[in-house]
Design a protein around this motif. Sequence first.
Motif, mmCIF file in Angstrom:
data_model
loop_
_atom_site.group_PDB
_atom_site.id
_atom_site.type_symbol
_atom_site.label_atom_id
_atom_site.label_comp_id
_atom_site.label_asym_id
_atom_site.label_seq_id
_atom_site.Cartn_x
_atom_site.Cartn_y
_atom_site.Cartn_z
ATOM 1 N N SER A 146 0.833 -1.203 0.000
ATOM 2 C CA SER A 146 0.000 0.000 0.000
ATOM 3 C C SER A 146 0.869 1.255 0.000
ATOM 4 C CB SER A 146 -0.922 0.021 1.219
ATOM 5 O OG SER A 146 -1.867 -1.009 1.138
ATOM 6 N N LYS A 147 1.919 1.255 0.808
ATOM 7 C CA LYS A 147 2.831 2.401 0.848
ATOM 8 C C LYS A 147 3.513 2.600 -0.495
ATOM 9 C CE LYS A 147 3.805 2.027 5.766
ATOM 10 N NZ LYS A 147 4.811 1.643 6.771
ATOM 11 N N MET A 148 3.927 1.505 -1.128
ATOM 12 C CA MET A 148 4.573 1.601 -2.430
ATOM 13 C C MET A 148 3.614 2.168 -3.469
ATOM 14 S SD MET A 148 6.668 -1.963 -2.381
ATOM 15 C CE MET A 148 7.910 -1.732 -3.625
ATOM 16 N N TRP A 149 2.379 1.703 -3.442
ATOM 17 C CA TRP A 149 1.378 2.181 -4.403
ATOM 18 C C TRP A 149 1.128 3.675 -4.206
ATOM 19 C CZ3 TRP A 149 -0.113 0.965 -8.907
ATOM 20 C CH2 TRP A 149 -1.263 1.525 -9.457
ATOM 21 N N LEU A 150 1.049 4.125 -2.969
ATOM 22 C CA LEU A 150 0.847 5.547 -2.694
ATOM 23 C C LEU A 150 2.011 6.385 -3.221
ATOM 24 C CD1 LEU A 150 -0.700 5.469 0.889
ATOM 25 C CD2 LEU A 150 -1.843 6.061 -1.264
ATOM 26 N N ARG A 151 3.218 5.863 -3.138
ATOM 27 C CA ARG A 151 4.376 6.578 -3.672
ATOM 28 C C ARG A 151 4.293 6.693 -5.185
ATOM 29 N NH1 ARG A 151 9.660 5.281 -0.118
ATOM 30 N NH2 ARG A 151 10.298 7.254 -0.995
ATOM 31 N N ILE A 152 3.837 5.628 -5.839
ATOM 32 C CA ILE A 152 3.672 5.669 -7.300
ATOM 33 C C ILE A 152 2.637 6.715 -7.678
ATOM 34 C CG2 ILE A 152 2.828 4.368 -9.300
ATOM 35 C CD1 ILE A 152 4.142 1.877 -7.972
ATOM 36 N N ILE A 153 1.517 6.721 -6.973
ATOM 37 C CA ILE A 153 0.467 7.706 -7.246
ATOM 38 C C ILE A 153 1.013 9.114 -7.023
ATOM 39 C CG2 ILE A 153 -1.799 8.566 -6.490
ATOM 40 C CD1 ILE A 153 -1.930 5.913 -8.012
ATOM 41 N N ASN A 154 1.787 9.299 -5.965
ATOM 42 C CA ASN A 154 2.378 10.605 -5.676
ATOM 43 C C ASN A 154 3.302 11.050 -6.809
ATOM 44 O OD1 ASN A 154 2.879 12.899 -3.990
ATOM 45 N ND2 ASN A 154 4.880 12.017 -3.546
ATOM 46 N N HIS A 155 4.081 10.131 -7.367
ATOM 47 C CA HIS A 155 4.950 10.467 -8.494
ATOM 48 C C HIS A 155 4.125 10.990 -9.656
ATOM 49 C CE1 HIS A 155 8.090 7.442 -6.993
ATOM 50 N NE2 HIS A 155 8.530 8.647 -6.756
ATOM 51 N N GLU A 156 3.095 10.244 -9.976
ATOM 52 C CA GLU A 156 2.290 10.583 -11.142
ATOM 53 C C GLU A 156 1.567 11.916 -10.967
ATOM 54 O OE1 GLU A 156 2.453 8.764 -13.930
ATOM 55 O OE2 GLU A 156 3.820 7.421 -12.895
ATOM 56 N N ASN A 157 1.122 12.219 -9.756
ATOM 57 C CA ASN A 157 0.314 13.416 -9.524
ATOM 58 C C ASN A 157 1.104 14.647 -9.116
ATOM 59 O OD1 ASN A 157 -2.032 12.017 -10.107
ATOM 60 N ND2 ASN A 157 -2.319 11.371 -8.006
ATOM 61 N N CYS A 158 2.241 14.474 -8.454
ATOM 62 C CA CYS A 158 2.964 15.623 -7.890
ATOM 63 C C CYS A 158 4.369 15.792 -8.452
ATOM 64 C CB CYS A 158 3.049 15.484 -6.370
ATOM 65 S SG CYS A 158 1.456 15.460 -5.566
ATOM 66 N N LEU A 159 5.163 14.762 -8.335
ATOM 67 C CA LEU A 159 6.580 14.886 -8.667
ATOM 68 C C LEU A 159 6.814 15.072 -10.162
ATOM 69 C CD1 LEU A 159 9.509 14.827 -7.710
ATOM 70 C CD2 LEU A 159 9.450 12.341 -7.953
ATOM 71 N N PHE A 160 6.250 14.196 -10.990
ATOM 72 C CA PHE A 160 6.535 14.251 -12.417
ATOM 73 C C PHE A 160 6.044 15.542 -13.079
ATOM 74 C CE2 PHE A 160 6.913 9.402 -12.544
ATOM 75 C CZ PHE A 160 8.272 9.470 -12.337
ATOM 76 N N PRO A 161 4.853 16.036 -12.762
ATOM 77 C CA PRO A 161 4.453 17.311 -13.377
ATOM 78 C C PRO A 161 5.405 18.458 -13.021
ATOM 79 C CG PRO A 161 2.527 16.203 -12.497
ATOM 80 C CD PRO A 161 3.735 15.437 -12.038
ATOM 81 N N GLU A 162 5.885 18.480 -11.790
ATOM 82 C CA GLU A 162 6.825 19.523 -11.366
ATOM 83 C C GLU A 162 8.139 19.406 -12.136
ATOM 84 O OE1 GLU A 162 8.199 22.820 -9.400
ATOM 85 O OE2 GLU A 162 6.193 21.985 -9.222
ATOM 86 N N ILE A 163 8.652 18.190 -12.258
ATOM 87 C CA ILE A 163 9.903 17.976 -12.993
ATOM 88 C C ILE A 163 9.711 18.315 -14.464
ATOM 89 C CG2 ILE A 163 11.542 16.223 -13.790
ATOM 90 C CD1 ILE A 163 11.196 14.854 -11.064
ATOM 91 N N LYS A 164 8.595 17.896 -15.041
ATOM 92 C CA LYS A 164 8.332 18.188 -16.458
ATOM 93 C C LYS A 164 8.239 19.688 -16.707
ATOM 94 C CE LYS A 164 6.105 13.797 -17.423
ATOM 95 N NZ LYS A 164 4.853 13.080 -17.672
ATOM 96 N N GLU A 165 7.686 20.427 -15.749
ATOM 97 C CA GLU A 165 7.591 21.878 -15.890
ATOM 98 C C GLU A 165 8.983 22.507 -15.911
ATOM 99 O OE1 GLU A 165 6.056 25.468 -13.113
ATOM 100 O OE2 GLU A 165 4.623 23.840 -13.454
ATOM 101 N N GLN A 166 9.887 21.968 -15.095
ATOM 102 C CA GLN A 166 11.239 22.514 -15.003
ATOM 103 C C GLN A 166 12.150 22.048 -16.138
ATOM 104 O OE1 GLN A 166 12.323 24.739 -12.620
ATOM 105 N NE2 GLN A 166 10.205 24.806 -11.915
#
Length: 61
Positions: free
Chosen positions: A13-33
Motif C-alpha cells: 500500500s505504501k509503495m502504491w501511494l508513492r507511485i500515485i504521488n509520483h504521477e500526480n505531484c513529482l513528475f508534473p513539477e519535474i516536467k515543468e522545469q
Amino acid sequence: MKNIIPKLSSNLSKMWLRIINHENCLFPEIKEQLGTLSTKEEKLIKILDFAQIEKHVTGHL
C-alpha cells in the motif's frame, strides 16, 4: 505466516501511494522545469525514490 501478510499488504500500500504521488505531484513539477521525461528517466526517478537514496547521500562533496 499470518504475521507476514498484514505487513506485506501495508508495504505494498505504501509503495502504491508513492507511485500515485509520483504521477500526480513529482513528475508534473519535474516536467515543468525540465520538459518531457523519457521512460528511462521516469524509471530512474522511481527507483531512486524507492531506494530512498537521499538517506545515503550528503551535501558534502
